[in-house]
Design a protein around this motif. Structure first.
Motif, PDB file in Angstrom:
ATOM      1  N   PHE A  92       0.833  -1.216  -0.039  1.00 53.61           N
ATOM      2  CA  PHE A  92       0.059  -0.026  -0.014  1.00 53.61           C
ATOM      3  C   PHE A  92       0.800   1.178  -0.014  1.00 53.61           C
ATOM      4  CE2 PHE A  92      -0.982  -2.294   4.189  1.00 53.61           C
ATOM      5  CZ  PHE A  92       0.065  -1.861   4.833  1.00 53.61           C
ATOM      6  N   TYR A  93       1.617   1.216  -0.694  1.00 56.93           N
ATOM      7  CA  TYR A  93       2.778   2.390  -0.916  1.00 56.93           C
ATOM      8  C   TYR A  93       2.873   2.905  -2.516  1.00 56.93           C
ATOM      9  CZ  TYR A  93       4.285   0.198   3.529  1.00 56.93           C
ATOM     10  OH  TYR A  93       4.241  -0.331   4.658  1.00 56.93           O
ATOM     11  N   LEU A  94       2.934   4.068  -2.630  1.00 55.42           N
ATOM     12  CA  LEU A  94       3.220   4.902  -3.893  1.00 55.42           C
ATOM     13  C   LEU A  94       4.633   5.415  -3.784  1.00 55.42           C
ATOM     14  CD1 LEU A  94       1.855   5.380  -6.698  1.00 55.42           C
ATOM     15  CD2 LEU A  94       1.505   7.669  -5.961  1.00 55.42           C
ATOM     16  N   PHE A  95       5.277   5.347  -5.004  1.00 56.96           N
ATOM     17  CA  PHE A  95       6.769   5.693  -4.690  1.00 56.96           C
ATOM     18  C   PHE A  95       7.178   6.433  -5.936  1.00 56.96           C
ATOM     19  CE2 PHE A  95      11.410   4.361  -4.068  1.00 56.96           C
ATOM     20  CZ  PHE A  95      11.508   4.805  -2.746  1.00 56.96           C
ATOM     21  N   PRO A  96       6.500   7.703  -6.140  1.00 58.00           N
ATOM     22  CA  PRO A  96       6.609   8.319  -7.267  1.00 58.00           C
ATOM     23  C   PRO A  96       8.380   9.150  -7.264  1.00 58.00           C
ATOM     24  CG  PRO A  96       5.463   9.544  -5.889  1.00 58.00           C
ATOM     25  CD  PRO A  96       5.458   8.214  -5.289  1.00 58.00           C
ATOM     26  N   ASP A  97       8.768   9.408  -8.378  1.00 56.88           N
ATOM     27  CA  ASP A  97       9.967  10.237  -8.632  1.00 56.88           C
ATOM     28  C   ASP A  97       9.597  11.622  -8.306  1.00 56.88           C
ATOM     29  OD1 ASP A  97      12.017  11.833  -9.790  1.00 56.88           O
ATOM     30  OD2 ASP A  97      12.798   9.787 -10.734  1.00 56.88           O
ATOM     31  N   CYS A  98      10.337  12.243  -7.471  1.00 54.95           N
ATOM     32  CA  CYS A  98      10.036  13.745  -7.109  1.00 54.95           C
ATOM     33  C   CYS A  98      11.176  14.627  -7.484  1.00 54.95           C
ATOM     34  CB  CYS A  98       9.381  13.714  -5.593  1.00 54.95           C
ATOM     35  SG  CYS A  98      10.764  13.179  -4.648  1.00 54.95           S
ATOM     36  N   SER A  99      12.030  13.970  -8.145  1.00 56.02           N
ATOM     37  CA  SER A  99      13.402  14.585  -8.081  1.00 56.02           C
ATOM     38  C   SER A  99      13.148  16.134  -8.997  1.00 56.02           C
ATOM     39  CB  SER A  99      14.656  13.874  -8.956  1.00 56.02           C
ATOM     40  OG  SER A  99      14.078  13.385 -10.032  1.00 56.02           O
ATOM     41  N   SER A 100      12.283  16.426  -9.883  1.00 51.72           N
ATOM     42  CA  SER A 100      11.927  17.732 -10.693  1.00 51.72           C
ATOM     43  C   SER A 100      11.981  18.765  -9.609  1.00 51.72           C
ATOM     44  CB  SER A 100      11.061  17.499 -11.505  1.00 51.72           C
ATOM     45  OG  SER A 100       9.849  17.588 -10.674  1.00 51.72           O
ATOM     46  N   TYR A 101      11.824  18.453  -8.152  1.00 48.63           N
ATOM     47  CA  TYR A 101      11.597  19.452  -7.319  1.00 48.63           C
ATOM     48  C   TYR A 101      12.931  19.846  -6.774  1.00 48.63           C
ATOM     49  CZ  TYR A 101       6.792  19.480  -8.107  1.00 48.63           C
ATOM     50  OH  TYR A 101       5.240  19.496  -8.488  1.00 48.63           O
ATOM     51  N   PHE A 102      14.059  19.142  -7.038  1.00 55.82           N
ATOM     52  CA  PHE A 102      15.062  19.404  -6.331  1.00 55.82           C
ATOM     53  C   PHE A 102      15.634  20.600  -6.963  1.00 55.82           C
ATOM     54  CE2 PHE A 102      15.988  14.456  -5.455  1.00 55.82           C
ATOM     55  CZ  PHE A 102      14.796  14.434  -4.710  1.00 55.82           C
ATOM     56  N   GLY A 103      16.528  21.445  -6.200  1.00 52.07           N
ATOM     57  CA  GLY A 103      16.875  22.718  -6.372  1.00 52.07           C
ATOM     58  C   GLY A 103      16.056  23.790  -6.139  1.00 52.07           C
ATOM     59  N   LYS A 104      14.696  23.593  -6.007  1.00 49.73           N
ATOM     60  CA  LYS A 104      13.666  24.711  -6.049  1.00 49.73           C
ATOM     61  C   LYS A 104      13.734  25.162  -4.418  1.00 49.73           C
ATOM     62  CE  LYS A 104      11.066  23.364 -10.043  1.00 49.73           C
ATOM     63  NZ  LYS A 104       9.770  23.324 -10.548  1.00 49.73           N
ATOM     64  N   SER A 105      13.108  26.338  -4.455  1.00 49.89           N
ATOM     65  CA  SER A 105      13.143  27.140  -3.047  1.00 49.89           C
ATOM     66  C   SER A 105      11.647  27.653  -2.719  1.00 49.89           C
ATOM     67  CB  SER A 105      14.055  27.848  -2.882  1.00 49.89           C
ATOM     68  OG  SER A 105      15.447  27.490  -3.288  1.00 49.89           O
ATOM     69  N   TYR A 106      11.598  27.847  -1.579  1.00 48.18           N
ATOM     70  CA  TYR A 106      10.242  28.535  -0.964  1.00 48.18           C
ATOM     71  C   TYR A 106      10.720  29.228   0.415  1.00 48.18           C
ATOM     72  CZ  TYR A 106       5.829  29.772   1.134  1.00 48.18           C
ATOM     73  OH  TYR A 106       4.948  30.421   1.655  1.00 48.18           O
ATOM     74  N   ASN A 107      10.502  30.490   0.403  1.00 44.69           N
ATOM     75  CA  ASN A 107      10.836  31.332   1.816  1.00 44.69           C
ATOM     76  C   ASN A 107      12.238  31.000   2.215  1.00 44.69           C
ATOM     77  OD1 ASN A 107       8.859  32.681   2.648  1.00 44.69           O
ATOM     78  ND2 ASN A 107       7.882  31.360   4.114  1.00 44.69           N
ATOM     79  N   GLY A 108      13.406  31.009   1.360  1.00 41.71           N
ATOM     80  CA  GLY A 108      14.682  30.698   1.870  1.00 41.71           C
ATOM     81  C   GLY A 108      15.027  29.443   2.140  1.00 41.71           C
ATOM     82  N   LYS A 109      13.886  28.243   1.803  1.00 42.26           N
ATOM     83  CA  LYS A 109      14.387  26.868   2.275  1.00 42.26           C
ATOM     84  C   LYS A 109      14.683  26.274   0.476  1.00 42.26           C
ATOM     85  CE  LYS A 109      11.734  25.990   5.750  1.00 42.26           C
ATOM     86  NZ  LYS A 109      10.218  25.313   6.016  1.00 42.26           N
ATOM     87  N   THR A 110      15.718  25.708   0.570  1.00 44.32           N
ATOM     88  CA  THR A 110      15.871  24.707  -0.658  1.00 44.32           C
ATOM     89  C   THR A 110      15.913  23.224  -0.542  1.00 44.32           C
ATOM     90  OG1 THR A 110      17.543  26.602  -1.567  1.00 44.32           O
ATOM     91  CG2 THR A 110      17.520  24.681  -2.662  1.00 44.32           C
ATOM     92  N   ILE A 111      15.254  22.739  -1.701  1.00 43.79           N
ATOM     93  CA  ILE A 111      14.927  21.417  -1.372  1.00 43.79           C
ATOM     94  C   ILE A 111      15.995  20.604  -2.218  1.00 43.79           C
ATOM     95  CG2 ILE A 111      13.136  19.370  -2.018  1.00 43.79           C
ATOM     96  CD1 ILE A 111      12.030  21.395  -0.255  1.00 43.79           C
TER      97      ILE A 111
END
Ligand code: PMP
Ligand code: GLU
Length: 397
Positions: free
Chosen positions: A322-341
């Protein structure tokens, strides 16, 4: 003062439990967190099983139990293995423990000497590699990416084997990917392993019944490796009994005897009440297993649909668990409020703090581009979680 042993100092804490704990803490502070982190059914244990436990209390099942479990429970497990898997075992090959987690750990501690290599196909459940470390073994990680449906091939396995290989840990249906090895894929792995007689096969089948493609396939069905397979299973997932702590192995006699010796020194037999409940789980009415499986399948369909609507997610279609395991790497390097992923763990933390949805970063499962989302929760919660995820991720620039 901190004089914790080297063995413990080098051990990573369980990321699944840590994330679940974090989400519980936020909830306790009044935050409306949706928990997609820990993998446990949200269903209550079926009534016939609860009744059996109540009866056991009234009948004074309050004494120490035999170290490997009551003979009646072990017999019920032998019968389950015959009925559902067409596998022949004897009662003395079954050892019951405090959850499948202990069953895996017992097996590793019984088999692995310092320096032995253990092959673990990745992505893998967070605890395997740490258990191998506890035993002093070396983890040999074989990567199976999303492009190969998270399953290793026979060729990859062959390449990873050395004279030091002592064991392989297979998990099908898989946590964290939901991948299921087909009969032919398992046979191909068995044919490779058959040529290497020193290798033991730990087959974690705890998600056996949470399967959306058909009949469960165990590598233990193949005669050429059969006497080297240790099946791990338990009642946690398919009977919604995570808190009861009852798992087991079906193993070659020499492994079972070793596990009994080990367990006899550090935990003894599992809870008497849980054993009496598990006995009924295996011998009683099985209809709730199918009802829960169908609910998980509907949730799987829903979460796949919703995840495909998230910009930048690369989504696999899980065949089980009962797990989904999507690739989310397109968000790496993006930021919000000074926090970078910078990693999937950063993303999991961001989703928790900004979106109040708890997931687990793929780093802990040796798959840093992915994020694990447990869909063992209601369709309403899944829908609301994805509304939040979409909104929260849109903040990242
Ligand atoms: N194996 C896998 C793959 C799991 O996901 C889990 C998590 N529950 C376990 C074993 C341990 O199960 P239990 O709750 O019976 O200890
Ligand atoms: N196995 C479940 C999970 O992966 C439960 C937590 C744990 O024991 O790791 O979330």
């Amino acid at each position: 003062m901190n004089q914790v042993s080297d063995r413990l100092a080098s051990l990573s804490p369980s990321a699944t439990l840590a994330m679940s704990q974090k989400s519980a803490e936020l909830k306790a502070k009044g935050c409306d967190v949706i928990n997609l982190s820990v993998g446990e059914p949200d269903f209550y244990t079926p009534d016939n099983i609860k009744q059996a436990a109540k009866k056991a209390i009234d009948e004074n099942y309050s004494f120490y139990t035999p170290v490997p479990g009551y003979p009646a429970l072990r017999k019920a497990i032998v019968e389950k293995l015959k009925r559902e898997n067409n596998l022949d075992y004897t009662v003395d090959q079954i050892v019951c423990s405090n959850g499948a987690k202990q069953s895996v750990c017992n097996t590793i501690l019984c088999l692995i000497n310092p320096g032995d290599e253990v092959i673990i196909p990745a992505p893998f459940w967070v605890s395997y590699s740490e258990m191998v470390k506890l035993a002093g073994g070396e983890n040999v990680i074989v990567n199976a990416g999303q492009d190969q449906d998270f399953k290793i091939t026979a060729e990859q396995l062959e390449k990873a084997i050395t004279p030091k290989t002592k064991a392989i840990i297979l998990c099908s249906p898989s946590n964290p990917t939901g991948a299921i090895y087909s009969h032919d894929e398992l046979k191909a792995l068995a044919d490779v392993l058959a040529k290497h007689e020193q290798i033991m096969i730990i087959s974690d089948e705890i998600y056996e019944h949470i399967n959306y493609v058909g009949k469960h396939e165990s590598i233990a069905q193949f005669e050429n490796v059969r006497d080297r397979v240790v099946i791990v299973n338990g009642v946690s997932k398919c009977y919604a009994m995570t808190g009861w702590r009852l798992g087991w192995i079906a193993a070659p006699l020499w492994v079972a005897k070793a596990a009994i010796k080990l367990q006899g020194q550090y935990t003894s037999g599992p809870s008497s009440i849980s054993q009496k409940a598990a006995e009924i789980a295996y011998t009683g009415d099985q209809s709730s297993v199918e009802t829960m499986r169908q609910a998980f399948e509907r949730r799987r369909d829903l979460i796949v649909k919703l995840a495909k609507e998230i910009p930048g997610f690369k989504v696999n279609v899980p065949e089980g668990a009962f797990y989904l395991f999507p690739d989310c790497s397109s968000y790496f390097g993006k930021s919000y409020n000074g926090k970078t992923i910078n990693s999937s763990s950063d993303l999991a933390l961001f989703l928790l703090e900004e979106g109040l949805v708890a997931c687990v970063g793929g780093d802990a499962f040796a798959s840093p581009n992915n994020i694990r989302m447990s869909y063992a929760t209601s369709e309403d919660k899944i829908t609301e979680a994805f509304r939040r995820i979409k909104e929260t991720l849109a903040k990242l620039k």
